[in-house]
Design an enzyme around this catalytic site. Structure first.
Site, PDB file in Angstrom:
ATOM      1  N   CYS A 170      -6.005   3.817  12.646  1.00 14.89           N
ATOM      2  CA  CYS A 170      -5.268   3.339  13.820  1.00 14.89           C
ATOM      3  C   CYS A 170      -6.018   2.158  14.444  1.00 14.89           C
ATOM      4  O   CYS A 170      -7.187   2.290  14.817  1.00 14.89           O
ATOM      5  CB  CYS A 170      -5.102   4.457  14.839  1.00 14.89           C
ATOM      6  SG  CYS A 170      -4.247   3.891  16.322  1.00 14.89           S
ATOM      7  N   ASN A 208     -19.383   1.119 -19.168  1.00 17.94           N
ATOM      8  CA  ASN A 208     -18.222   0.269 -18.900  1.00 17.94           C
ATOM      9  C   ASN A 208     -17.550  -0.121 -20.209  1.00 17.94           C
ATOM     10  O   ASN A 208     -18.162  -0.053 -21.271  1.00 17.94           O
ATOM     11  CB  ASN A 208     -18.660  -0.994 -18.137  1.00 17.94           C
ATOM     12  CG  ASN A 208     -17.574  -1.560 -17.242  1.00 17.94           C
ATOM     13  OD1 ASN A 208     -16.738  -0.818 -16.724  1.00 17.94           O
ATOM     14  ND2 ASN A 208     -17.569  -2.854 -17.049  1.00 17.94           N
ATOM     15  N   ALA A 231     -14.377   5.178 -20.342  1.00 13.37           N
ATOM     16  CA  ALA A 231     -15.020   6.129 -19.428  1.00 13.37           C
ATOM     17  C   ALA A 231     -14.740   7.576 -19.833  1.00 13.37           C
ATOM     18  O   ALA A 231     -15.617   8.435 -19.713  1.00 13.37           O
ATOM     19  CB  ALA A 231     -14.526   5.878 -17.998  1.00 13.37           C
ATOM     20  N   GLY A 262     -17.394   1.802 -14.796  1.00 14.08           N
ATOM     21  CA  GLY A 262     -16.062   1.208 -14.689  1.00 14.08           C
ATOM     22  C   GLY A 262     -15.886   0.204 -13.570  1.00 14.08           C
ATOM     23  O   GLY A 262     -14.855   0.196 -12.899  1.00 14.08           O
ATOM     24  N   TYR A 277       0.828  -1.219   0.000  1.00 14.17           N
ATOM     25  CA  TYR A 277       0.000   0.000   0.000  1.00 14.17           C
ATOM     26  C   TYR A 277       0.859   1.264   0.000  1.00 14.17           C
ATOM     27  O   TYR A 277       0.421   2.288  -0.528  1.00 14.17           O
ATOM     28  CB  TYR A 277      -0.994  -0.031   1.174  1.00 14.17           C
ATOM     29  CG  TYR A 277      -2.079  -1.064   0.930  1.00 14.17           C
ATOM     30  CD1 TYR A 277      -3.145  -0.782   0.070  1.00 14.17           C
ATOM     31  CD2 TYR A 277      -2.009  -2.329   1.487  1.00 14.17           C
ATOM     32  CE1 TYR A 277      -4.118  -1.745  -0.195  1.00 14.17           C
ATOM     33  CE2 TYR A 277      -2.970  -3.295   1.224  1.00 14.17           C
ATOM     34  CZ  TYR A 277      -4.016  -2.993   0.388  1.00 14.17           C
ATOM     35  OH  TYR A 277      -4.972  -3.944   0.108  1.00 14.17           O
ATOM     36  N   GLN A 293     -15.774   2.741  -5.237  1.00  9.11           N
ATOM     37  CA  GLN A 293     -15.045   1.600  -4.658  1.00  9.11           C
ATOM     38  C   GLN A 293     -13.553   1.914  -4.694  1.00  9.11           C
ATOM     39  O   GLN A 293     -12.749   1.161  -4.166  1.00  9.11           O
ATOM     40  CB  GLN A 293     -15.300   0.338  -5.481  1.00  9.11           C
ATOM     41  CG  GLN A 293     -16.747  -0.092  -5.507  1.00  9.11           C
ATOM     42  CD  GLN A 293     -16.960  -1.165  -6.570  1.00  9.11           C
ATOM     43  OE1 GLN A 293     -16.806  -2.339  -6.304  1.00  9.11           O
ATOM     44  NE2 GLN A 293     -17.303  -0.761  -7.774  1.00  9.11           N
ATOM     45  N   HIS A 329     -14.760   1.718   0.126  1.00  9.13           N
ATOM     46  CA  HIS A 329     -13.646   0.796   0.404  1.00  9.13           C
ATOM     47  C   HIS A 329     -12.439   1.510   1.013  1.00  9.13           C
ATOM     48  O   HIS A 329     -11.323   1.002   0.955  1.00  9.13           O
ATOM     49  CB  HIS A 329     -13.235   0.064  -0.876  1.00  9.13           C
ATOM     50  CG  HIS A 329     -14.269  -0.923  -1.337  1.00  9.13           C
ATOM     51  ND1 HIS A 329     -14.253  -1.500  -2.583  1.00  9.13           N
ATOM     52  CD2 HIS A 329     -15.365  -1.426  -0.709  1.00  9.13           C
ATOM     53  CE1 HIS A 329     -15.306  -2.326  -2.704  1.00  9.13           C
ATOM     54  NE2 HIS A 329     -15.983  -2.283  -1.579  1.00  9.13           N
ATOM     55  N   CYS A 333       0.519   6.989  15.522  1.00  8.00           N
ATOM     56  CA  CYS A 333      -0.786   7.554  15.179  1.00  8.00           C
ATOM     57  C   CYS A 333      -0.816   9.016  15.644  1.00  8.00           C
ATOM     58  O   CYS A 333      -0.513   9.296  16.806  1.00  8.00           O
ATOM     59  CB  CYS A 333      -1.888   6.755  15.875  1.00  8.00           C
ATOM     60  SG  CYS A 333      -3.504   7.552  15.824  1.00  8.00           S
ATOM     61  N   GLU A 341     -16.554  -3.106 -20.977  1.00 11.78           N
ATOM     62  CA  GLU A 341     -17.157  -4.371 -21.406  1.00 11.78           C
ATOM     63  C   GLU A 341     -18.298  -4.677 -20.442  1.00 11.78           C
ATOM     64  O   GLU A 341     -18.385  -4.060 -19.380  1.00 11.78           O
ATOM     65  CB  GLU A 341     -16.109  -5.494 -21.343  1.00 11.78           C
ATOM     66  CG  GLU A 341     -15.538  -5.641 -19.945  1.00 11.78           C
ATOM     67  CD  GLU A 341     -14.233  -6.415 -19.863  1.00 11.78           C
ATOM     68  OE1 GLU A 341     -13.658  -6.725 -20.910  1.00 11.78           O
ATOM     69  OE2 GLU A 341     -13.818  -6.674 -18.731  1.00 11.78           O
TER      70      GLU A 341
HETATM   71  P1  NAD Z   1     -12.222  -4.262 -11.496  1.00  8.06           P
HETATM   72  O1  NAD Z   1     -10.760  -4.132 -11.757  1.00  8.06           O
HETATM   73  O2  NAD Z   1     -12.739  -5.555 -10.999  1.00  8.06           O
HETATM   74  O3  NAD Z   1     -12.991  -3.934 -12.845  1.00  8.06           O
HETATM   75  C1  NAD Z   1     -12.683  -2.816 -13.611  1.00  8.06           C
HETATM   76  C2  NAD Z   1     -13.773  -2.650 -14.660  1.00  8.06           C
HETATM   77  O4  NAD Z   1     -13.496  -1.444 -15.363  1.00  8.06           O
HETATM   78  C3  NAD Z   1     -13.828  -3.783 -15.691  1.00  8.06           C
HETATM   79  O5  NAD Z   1     -15.181  -4.179 -15.880  1.00  8.06           O
HETATM   80  C4  NAD Z   1     -13.265  -3.146 -16.965  1.00  8.06           C
HETATM   81  O6  NAD Z   1     -13.906  -3.613 -18.134  1.00  8.06           O
HETATM   82  C5  NAD Z   1     -13.617  -1.680 -16.745  1.00  8.06           C
HETATM   83  N1  NAD Z   1     -12.700  -0.749 -17.418  1.00  8.06           N
HETATM   84  C6  NAD Z   1     -11.359  -0.877 -17.601  1.00  8.06           C
HETATM   85  N2  NAD Z   1     -10.886   0.204 -18.247  1.00  8.06           N
HETATM   86  C7  NAD Z   1     -11.936   1.022 -18.453  1.00  8.06           C
HETATM   87  C8  NAD Z   1     -12.103   2.287 -19.078  1.00  8.06           C
HETATM   88  N3  NAD Z   1     -11.071   2.936 -19.623  1.00  8.06           N
HETATM   89  N4  NAD Z   1     -13.338   2.837 -19.129  1.00  8.06           N
HETATM   90  C9  NAD Z   1     -14.410   2.188 -18.594  1.00  8.06           C
HETATM   91  N5  NAD Z   1     -14.331   0.995 -17.989  1.00  8.06           N
HETATM   92  C10 NAD Z   1     -13.100   0.419 -17.920  1.00  8.06           C
HETATM   93  O7  NAD Z   1     -12.603  -3.055 -10.533  1.00  8.06           O
HETATM   94  P2  NAD Z   1     -13.764  -2.886  -9.446  1.00  8.06           P
HETATM   95  O8  NAD Z   1     -15.030  -3.442  -9.978  1.00  8.06           O
HETATM   96  O9  NAD Z   1     -13.712  -1.467  -9.025  1.00  8.06           O
HETATM   97  O10 NAD Z   1     -13.322  -3.808  -8.221  1.00  8.06           O
HETATM   98  C11 NAD Z   1     -11.982  -3.825  -7.803  1.00  8.06           C
HETATM   99  C12 NAD Z   1     -11.704  -3.554  -6.344  1.00  8.06           C
HETATM  100  O11 NAD Z   1     -10.299  -3.199  -6.267  1.00  8.06           O
HETATM  101  C13 NAD Z   1     -12.440  -2.380  -5.737  1.00  8.06           C
HETATM  102  O12 NAD Z   1     -12.949  -2.797  -4.548  1.00  8.06           O
HETATM  103  C14 NAD Z   1     -11.383  -1.275  -5.487  1.00  8.06           C
HETATM  104  O13 NAD Z   1     -11.416  -0.851  -4.141  1.00  8.06           O
HETATM  105  C15 NAD Z   1     -10.047  -1.916  -5.706  1.00  8.06           C
HETATM  106  N6  NAD Z   1      -9.179  -1.132  -6.635  1.00  8.06           N
HETATM  107  C16 NAD Z   1      -9.181   0.230  -6.621  1.00  8.06           C
HETATM  108  C17 NAD Z   1      -8.403   0.949  -7.514  1.00  8.06           C
HETATM  109  C18 NAD Z   1      -8.405   2.469  -7.472  1.00  8.06           C
HETATM  110  O14 NAD Z   1      -8.651   3.037  -6.415  1.00  8.06           O
HETATM  111  N7  NAD Z   1      -8.198   3.156  -8.588  1.00  8.06           N
HETATM  112  C19 NAD Z   1      -7.596   0.285  -8.430  1.00  8.06           C
HETATM  113  C20 NAD Z   1      -7.611  -1.128  -8.412  1.00  8.06           C
HETATM  114  C21 NAD Z   1      -8.394  -1.829  -7.511  1.00  8.06           C
END
Ligand code: NAD
Length: 241
Positions: A126, A210, A228, A184, A61, A100, A118, A145, A212
Site C-alpha cells: 500500500c 546455471n 537446474a 539460475g 502484474y 530474486q 525483489h 488496502c 550458461e
Molecule cells: P535472468 O532472466 O536475467 O536470467 C536467468 C538465468 O537463468 C540465465 O542465466 C539463464 O541461463 C538461466 N537459466 C535459464 N533456464 C535455466 C534452467 N533450466 N536451469 C538453470 N538455469 C537456467 O534472471 P535473473 O538473473 O533472476 O534476473 C531477472 C530479474 O527478473 C530478477 O530480478 C527477478 O525478480 C525478475 N524475474 C523473476 C521471475 C520469477 O519470479 N520467476 C521471472 C522473470 C523475471
C-alpha cells in the site's frame, strides 16, 4: 571443497524456468520471446512507468500473478526445500535462500528460510500506509488496502531504482557464511549480481549452477553448467551425503 557449515543460496528466474515461468531474458530464439521482452523495462518495472500508465503496469502484474498460481515447483525447488529442512534442523549449521524471484515456488516446495529481495507477486504494497498484505487476485479494479482502506495498492515488487528488501540480513548471512551458491541467475541485476564478489572478498567459497555462464562467472570458484532440475538435486545429494 571442504564441508560448509553456513550456506547462502541466491536463486534467479532460471530455477523457475522449468516450471514454465519465463525468465527475464528469453533464450534468443525468435519463436521464444519472453514475457518481459514484449514490454520495455522502463514501462513495467520502474516507479516512473507506474506513474505514467498504472493500468498497463497493474495489468502486467495481474497476469503474472494469475499465471504463477497455475505453476508448480520443479525438482530444483524441491531439492532446496529438502536441504533447507535438513540443514537447518542442526543447531550448528545455517542455510538461507535469497531469491530474486517474485514467484512463491520455493515456499510451495516447503522451504521456510526464504528472503524475497525483489518482493512477491502474491503480495500487495500500500503506497498510503506502506503495509504489505497477502494478495492473490487482480489489482486493476483498484481494490482497497485491507490494512488502511485507501485505494493505493501496487504490486509488492521491487522495481528498478528501488531498494531491495532485507539487505541487512542478507549481508549479515553472507558475512557468516562459508559457502555461497548462485542458481539460475544471469548476474546482470545488482545488487544481487555483486554478492559473489562480496562473498569472495570475505573468503567465502563460491559455486555457480546455471544453464550458461553468467556475467560474473569468472568470480566463482566453481561453475557447473546444466538445467537446474538436474544440477540442484545432484548438488543437494552431494552436500547432504
Ligand atoms: P535472468 O532472466 O536475467 O536470467 C536467468 C538465468 O537463468 C540465465 O542465466 C539463464 O541461463 C538461466 N537459466 C535459464 N533456464 C535455466 C534452467 N533450466 N536451469 C538453470 N538455469 C537456467 O534472471 P535473473 O538473473 O533472476 O534476473 C531477472 C530479474 O527478473 C530478477 O530480478 C527477478 O525478480 C525478475 N524475474 C523473476 C521471475 C520469477 O519470479 N520467476 C521471472 C522473470 C523475471
Amino acid at each position: 571443497m571442504h564441508k560448509p557449515q553456513n550456506i547462502v543460496i541466491l536463486t534467479g528466474a532460471g530455477i523457475s524456468a522449468e516450471s514454465g515461468i519465463d525468465t527475464f531474458r528469453s533464450d534468443g530464439r525468435p519463436e521464444k520471446q519472453g514475457t518481459w521482452e514484449q514490454h520495455r523495462i522502463e514501462d513495467v518495472a520502474t516507479p516512473e512507468g507506474f506513474a505514467r500508465d498504472p493500468d498497463l503496469v497493474l495489468n502486467f502484474y495481474d497476469m503474472r500473478r494469475a499465471d504463477v498460481q497455475t505453476k508448480q515447483p520443479n525438482a530444483a525447488h524441491h531439492a532446496l526445500a529438502r536441504l533447507d529442512r535438513e540443514w537447518n534442523a542442526r543447531a550448528d549449521r545455517a542455510l538461507l535462500i535469497v531469491t530474486q524471484n517474485v514467484d512463491d515456488l520455493h515456499e510451495r516446495a516447503g522451504a521456510q528460510c526464504v528472503h524475497h529481495m525483489h518482493g512477491e507477486l502474491l503480495s500487495a504494497l500500500c503506497s498510503a500506509c506502506l503495509e504489505r498484505s497477502p494478495w492473490t487476485g487482480p489489482m486493476i479494479g483498484r481494490p482497497a488496502c485491507p490494512q488502511c482502506g485507501e485505494t493505493a495498492l501496487r504490486p509488492d515488487v521491487v522495481w528498478f531504482g528501488e531498494m531491495p528488501y532485507d539487505m541487512e540480513s542478507i549481508y549479515g548471512a553472507l558475512r557468516g557464511a562459508d559457502l555461497f551458491v548462485s542458481i539460475g541467475t544471469s548476474g546482470a541485476v545488482y545488487p544481487a549480481a555483486g554478492f559473489v564478489q562480496d562473498a569472495r572478498s570475505m573468503g567465502v567459497q563460491t559455486l555457480e549452477l546455471n544453464l550458461e555462464r553468467s556475467e560474473g562467472s569468472g568470480w566463482f570458484d566453481e561453475t557447473r553448467l546444466g538445467a537446474a532440475s538436474v544440477l540442484v538435486p545432484e548438488w543437494v545429494d552431494e552436500i547432504l551425503a
